[in-house]
Enzyme design. Structure first.
Site, short mmCIF file in Angstrom:
data_model
loop_
_atom_site.label_atom_id
_atom_site.label_comp_id
_atom_site.label_asym_id
_atom_site.label_seq_id
_atom_site.Cartn_x
_atom_site.Cartn_y
_atom_site.Cartn_z
N HIS A 287 9.38 -3.23 3.43
CA HIS A 287 8.82 -3.52 1.82
C HIS A 287 10.43 -3.84 0.93
O HIS A 287 10.28 -4.37 0.29
CB HIS A 287 8.31 -2.32 1.28
CG HIS A 287 6.93 -1.80 2.10
ND1 HIS A 287 6.90 -0.74 2.75
CD2 HIS A 287 5.79 -2.31 2.17
CE1 HIS A 287 5.67 -0.38 3.13
NE2 HIS A 287 5.01 -1.69 2.83
N LEU B 154 6.57 3.44 1.31
CA LEU B 154 7.59 2.27 1.64
C LEU B 154 8.76 2.56 2.63
O LEU B 154 9.17 3.69 2.79
CB LEU B 154 8.44 2.04 0.06
CG LEU B 154 7.59 1.78 -1.14
CD1 LEU B 154 8.29 1.74 -2.35
CD2 LEU B 154 6.59 0.69 -0.85
N MET C 149 8.74 -2.46 11.58
CA MET C 149 8.56 -1.30 10.75
C MET C 149 7.17 -1.32 10.27
O MET C 149 6.64 -2.45 10.12
CB MET C 149 9.31 -1.49 9.75
CG MET C 149 10.65 -1.12 10.16
SD MET C 149 11.76 -0.68 8.60
CE MET C 149 13.31 -0.23 9.61
N GLN D 170 -2.63 -12.32 7.43
CA GLN D 170 -2.94 -12.12 6.06
C GLN D 170 -2.13 -13.05 5.26
O GLN D 170 -2.77 -13.65 4.09
CB GLN D 170 -2.31 -10.43 5.85
CG GLN D 170 -2.19 -10.34 4.39
CD GLN D 170 -1.74 -8.94 4.05
OE1 GLN D 170 -2.60 -7.93 4.16
NE2 GLN D 170 -0.38 -8.61 3.86
N MET E 119 0.71 -1.27 0.23
CA MET E 119 0.06 0.12 0.07
C MET E 119 0.97 1.28 -0.14
O MET E 119 0.39 2.17 0.32
CB MET E 119 -1.07 -0.22 1.20
CG MET E 119 -1.74 -1.10 1.10
SD MET E 119 -3.34 -0.92 2.25
CE MET E 119 -2.65 -0.66 3.87
N GLU F 102 5.55 -11.42 7.12
CA GLU F 102 5.02 -12.22 8.46
C GLU F 102 4.54 -11.17 9.33
O GLU F 102 3.81 -11.71 10.28
CB GLU F 102 6.14 -13.05 8.93
CG GLU F 102 6.66 -14.48 8.10
CD GLU F 102 7.77 -14.98 8.68
OE1 GLU F 102 8.35 -14.79 9.62
OE2 GLU F 102 8.00 -16.23 7.99
N LYS F 103 4.91 -10.23 9.26
CA LYS F 103 4.50 -8.99 10.28
C LYS F 103 2.97 -9.10 10.17
O LYS F 103 2.30 -9.32 11.30
CB LYS F 103 4.71 -7.51 9.91
CG LYS F 103 4.60 -6.60 10.93
CD LYS F 103 4.66 -5.22 10.56
CE LYS F 103 3.41 -4.37 11.03
NZ LYS F 103 2.76 -3.59 10.46
N ARG G 3 2.49 2.95 9.12
CA ARG G 3 1.67 3.66 10.23
C ARG G 3 2.47 4.29 11.34
O ARG G 3 2.30 5.23 11.89
CB ARG G 3 0.78 2.95 10.78
CG ARG G 3 -0.69 2.64 9.84
CD ARG G 3 -1.60 1.85 10.58
NE ARG G 3 -2.95 1.73 9.67
CZ ARG G 3 -3.37 0.65 9.15
NH1 ARG G 3 -2.66 -0.39 8.95
NH2 ARG G 3 -4.19 0.71 8.21
#
Ligand code: AMP
Length: 274
Positions: free
Chosen positions: A28, A24, A175, A144, A21, A139-140, A178
């Protein structure tokens, strides 16, 4: 996008895909490096997907910086930066969404009704458009990743889903785009998430195996910071996400906490000494 992918495929190239989203960060970038390692061509998508935000969530205020993202993507060796427009992805009259039976009935799915329907729908659409060989996810966002692995199997996508460990700030904070919204005091409070996970990991190594006790300790620590509001702290099976009360095998400890107005998540696998 699909025409480009078809061209790459005809040339015998393997395509890696990292959906994001945007806004970065190093997390990412680590996924992109993994994508580069796996395939010959790297596709990065940036799309703040409206259908995965509920009413009252932060769709409008989600951090965005397109120019900075473009520069980072270029530096990271991205071959195609795919930035679709919501009106093109969800054309007028769209009414088909994916739904999963069990996995979304846990953790974030409980407080974010419909969130994973939105996630699955957009990821499936992107998979169909990008047609990658590999797709890399962090994996954060553990739930999902589980939901997407399940969806990929269930819908027969011929795509290898690759999980990447959580990338952290030097002080341990996971990280997240947000994080940019946190005030210095809130950032300090946000560290209670990783501290709680690390405390639990140590306790499990020291043969404390009662989940409720570990959850109580984490709750106490997080609540001792101002501006924190716990959504959930769970210890569960890493595959089914069902609660585990006695830790006699590797389990997932996952938590979601609002710090001020910012909702943060983190998780860790806790492994008892055998
Ligand atoms: P997002 O832009 O937040 O939707 O995330 C895009 C992808 O990056 C997802 O697969 C996330 O799980 C992954 N990601 C986000 N933060 C991190 C992190 N700190 N470490 C590893 N992966 C991450």
């Amino acid at each position: 996008m699909t025409a480009m992918s078809n061209r790459f495929r005809k040339m015998g190239k393997r395509i890696s895909f990292v959906p994001t989203m945007g806004f970065l960060h190093e997390g990412h970038l680590a996924l992109m490096r993994e994508g580069r390692r796996l395939g010959d061509k790297l596709v990065l998508s940036i799309f703040v997907n409206p259908t995965q935000f509920g009413p009252g969530e932060d769709f409008k205020t989600y951090p965005r910086d397109f120019n900075r993202d473009c520069a980072l993507a270029e530096k990271a060796g991205v071959d195609i930066l795919f930035t679709p427009d919501a009106r093109d992805l969800y054309v007028k009259g769209s009414e088909t969404y994916l739904h999963q039976e069990k996995l979304p009935g846990h953790l974030c799915g409980l407080s974010r009704q419909g969130h994973f329907n939105g996630v699955m729908t957009i990821v499936a659409k992107l998979f169909n458009i990008v047609v990658p060989h590999f797709a890399v996810f962090g994996e954060k966002d553990f739930q999902q990743l589980a939901v997407i692995r399940r969806m990929t199997k269930d819908l027969n996508f011929d795509i290898q889903i690759v999980g990447h460990p959580t990338v952290r700030e030097p002080d341990g904070l996971a990280m997240s785009s947000r994080n940019s919204k946190l005030t210095p005091a809130q950032r300090d409070a946000a560290l209670s998430l990783i501290t709680s996970l690390r405390n639990a990991r140590r306790s499990v190594k020291n043969k404390q195996t009662d989940s409720n006790q570990l959850i109580d300790k984490a709750t106490e620590l997080i609540q001792s910071y101002p501006e924190t509001k716990i959504d959930y702290i769970k210890i569960c099976d890493p595959e089914t996400l069902d609660d585990v009360s006695n830790i006699d095998r590797p389990v997932l400890m996952a938590l979601a906490v609002k710090v001020g107005k910012t909702r943060l998540i983190d998780n860790m696998i806790l492994t008892p000494d055998s």
